[in-house]
Design an enzyme around this catalytic site. Sequence first.
Site, PDB file in Angstrom:
ATOM      1  N   SER A   5     -35.456  -9.950 -79.180  1.00 27.93           N
ATOM      2  CA  SER A   5     -34.289 -10.481 -78.469  1.00 27.93           C
ATOM      3  C   SER A   5     -34.348 -11.997 -78.362  1.00 27.93           C
ATOM      4  CB  SER A   5     -34.226  -9.882 -77.059  1.00 27.93           C
ATOM      5  OG  SER A   5     -35.300 -10.387 -76.294  1.00 27.93           O
ATOM      6  N   GLU A  11     -36.373 -14.403 -85.315  1.00 33.35           N
ATOM      7  CA  GLU A  11     -35.199 -13.685 -85.823  1.00 33.35           C
ATOM      8  C   GLU A  11     -34.715 -12.826 -84.669  1.00 33.35           C
ATOM      9  OE1 GLU A  11     -32.500 -11.713 -87.016  1.00 33.35           O
ATOM     10  OE2 GLU A  11     -34.048 -10.290 -87.551  1.00 33.35           O
ATOM     11  N   GLU A  63     -24.947  -9.161 -76.692  1.00 30.37           N
ATOM     12  CA  GLU A  63     -25.461  -8.083 -77.539  1.00 30.37           C
ATOM     13  C   GLU A  63     -25.746  -6.833 -76.694  1.00 30.37           C
ATOM     14  OE1 GLU A  63     -29.430  -8.613 -79.384  1.00 30.37           O
ATOM     15  OE2 GLU A  63     -28.459  -7.970 -81.246  1.00 30.37           O
ATOM     16  N   CYS A  71     -29.908  -5.631 -85.457  1.00 35.36           N
ATOM     17  CA  CYS A  71     -29.439  -6.968 -85.086  1.00 35.36           C
ATOM     18  C   CYS A  71     -28.234  -7.352 -85.927  1.00 35.36           C
ATOM     19  CB  CYS A  71     -30.558  -7.999 -85.160  1.00 35.36           C
ATOM     20  SG  CYS A  71     -31.393  -8.016 -86.710  1.00 35.36           S
ATOM     21  N   VAL A 128     -36.535 -13.156 -75.273  1.00 37.59           N
ATOM     22  CA  VAL A 128     -37.991 -13.170 -75.504  1.00 37.59           C
ATOM     23  C   VAL A 128     -38.346 -14.236 -76.545  1.00 37.59           C
ATOM     24  CG1 VAL A 128     -39.977 -11.825 -76.309  1.00 37.59           C
ATOM     25  CG2 VAL A 128     -38.269 -10.754 -74.823  1.00 37.59           C
ATOM     26  N   LYS A 180     -48.700  -7.165 -83.932  1.00 37.33           N
ATOM     27  CA  LYS A 180     -48.474  -6.388 -82.708  1.00 37.33           C
ATOM     28  C   LYS A 180     -47.140  -5.661 -82.857  1.00 37.33           C
ATOM     29  CE  LYS A 180     -46.328  -6.885 -78.935  1.00 37.33           C
ATOM     30  NZ  LYS A 180     -45.855  -5.492 -78.730  1.00 37.33           N
TER      31      LYS A 180
HETATM   32  C1  UN1 Z   1     -32.435  -5.723 -88.114  1.00 40.03           C
HETATM   33  O1  UN1 Z   1     -31.488  -5.150 -87.617  1.00 40.03           O
HETATM   34  O2  UN1 Z   1     -33.267  -6.301 -87.398  1.00 40.03           O
HETATM   35  O3  UN1 Z   1     -29.385  -5.752 -93.081  1.00 40.03           O
HETATM   36  C2  UN1 Z   1     -32.705  -5.748 -89.558  1.00 40.03           C
HETATM   37  C3  UN1 Z   1     -29.708  -4.740 -92.469  1.00 40.03           C
HETATM   38  C4  UN1 Z   1     -31.104  -4.209 -92.648  1.00 40.03           C
HETATM   39  C5  UN1 Z   1     -32.059  -4.971 -91.823  1.00 40.03           C
HETATM   40  C6  UN1 Z   1     -31.663  -5.070 -90.379  1.00 40.03           C
HETATM   41  N1  UN1 Z   1     -31.485  -4.299 -94.044  1.00 40.03           N
HETATM   42  O4  UN1 Z   1     -28.934  -4.176 -91.715  1.00 40.03           O
END
Ligand code: UN1
Length: 496
Positions: free
Chosen positions: A230, A251, A386, A285, A233, A176
């Site tokens: 997030s 993650e 964040e 992230c 979630v 999804k």
């Molecule tokens: C993400 O932000 O969810 O290391 C992944 C990094 C990228 C992957 C980011 N290769 O910034």
Amino acid sequence: MTYPTYHNLIGGQWLPATSGKTMLNLNPADQSDVIGAFPSSHAEDVAAAVAAAKQAFATWRLVPAPKRAEILLRAHDILVQNKEKFARDMTREMGKVLAETRGDVQEAIDEALYVVGEGRRLFGVTTPSELPDKFAMSVRMPVGVVGLITPWNFPMAIPSWKLFPALVAGNTCVIKPATDTPLSTYNLVQALVDAGLPPGVVNIVCGTGSTAGAALVEHPDVRAISFTGSSSVGSLVAQRAAATFKQVSLEMGGKNAQIVLDDANLDLALDGALWGAFGTTGQRCTATSRILLQKGVAAEFTERFVARAKKLKVGNGLDESVEVGPQVNANQIETSARYVEIALAEGAKLLCGGHALTGGAHTHGNFFEPTVFAGVTPQMRIAREEVFGPVVALMEFATFEEAVAIANSIDYGLSTSLYTRNVNRAFAAMRDLEAGITYINAPTIGAEVHLPFGGVKHTGNGHREGLGALDFFTTWKAVYVDYSDKLQRAQIDNAE
Ligand code: UN1
């Protein structure tokens, strides 16, 4: 304006959502540009996709892993051939600049190459039995039907981190994609289909998290869920999946710190901070959202950093001269604006940015100025929560130990970075920073696919993508072969 209509992929067939409803995929740089209508699916669509995946699993699990990998190798070739087209599609639906969307497709290409080799490894373990004439080994088995829920910020790379290892291990998948960026997942899955993946092995169901996502998490025939998104979630995903004892890989968020010591190469630290904070418009992230400056370099770093942040060109990522693209949707702009208000109310000092960009080339898009706050203290929300936008907090510290304590003082633990020329400090940081990833003299972003990717504390629940993904997408089976021709009782017959 005319635009294409896309369907779900279920059992090798492209089908509309049973409700007939669709959602529009809009270009975040120009909201009048409609990329397509994608299905708005519900539990019955998810159930059909899971049933197709379950049926396909019966045969896919028996295809030798090296043969499964060969299909991925062909998909790799298709991604290479279409890299530019897929990058342009991705910039149009997600917004980040072309150099970065080319990087996102490249990350899927890298992941394919990495995983193709795993098709001829998937190593197990053999070990001596405690009994004579008995052979003991452990082998990796596929988990079954896996559900993959993916975010909009890396709309091809992150699906590839999940799909490719899941497939090479013999699982079948229902994915999804994020509602903001389904096209890149379609491009990825189409590459797999064109490479010869049998029907039903990968299925796409588009829809919102609360409808299609929740149905996938709760479906009794789904054995594992891999989620990136997030922390709020992710917590719901884990709780709901617990009812049917699914394995769950989460993650989630980050509040990543770049620490700059007095002895750092300041030019390098500035380049890294600018890229880490404003690359992908801060929507990674792994984005740098805290910059911790030792007192001796703080003033110079701050001045030079702000001067460069102000000069960044914000605009449509398809324009090669643009450095910072739009935020993905209006909600993200609201979040950035809200955190500017919060930071100001907390007493942080706004050094540049702070507003949505409107008018001119920015009229129809979701643009926000690169924003820098100084005078931030560890208790402020702008130092702890964040934002997922182009907003960065500068903080000062006196000693290295204090910097590590500040870096570790938050709930998240994804990426960290230290700029120094002192090897002792570098090694202490590698040991002491509470994070899944630590960079020395490099920014907090830029992880490579064959290393473990994931974080500690509220960032993850212990699993890793990249190196580690096969541990999630396989389950161990212990196998004993007794060739003694007699009953041998473990723990009894050979005990003193
Ligand atoms: C993400 O932000 O969810 O290391 C992944 C990094 C990228 C992957 C980011 N290769 O910034």
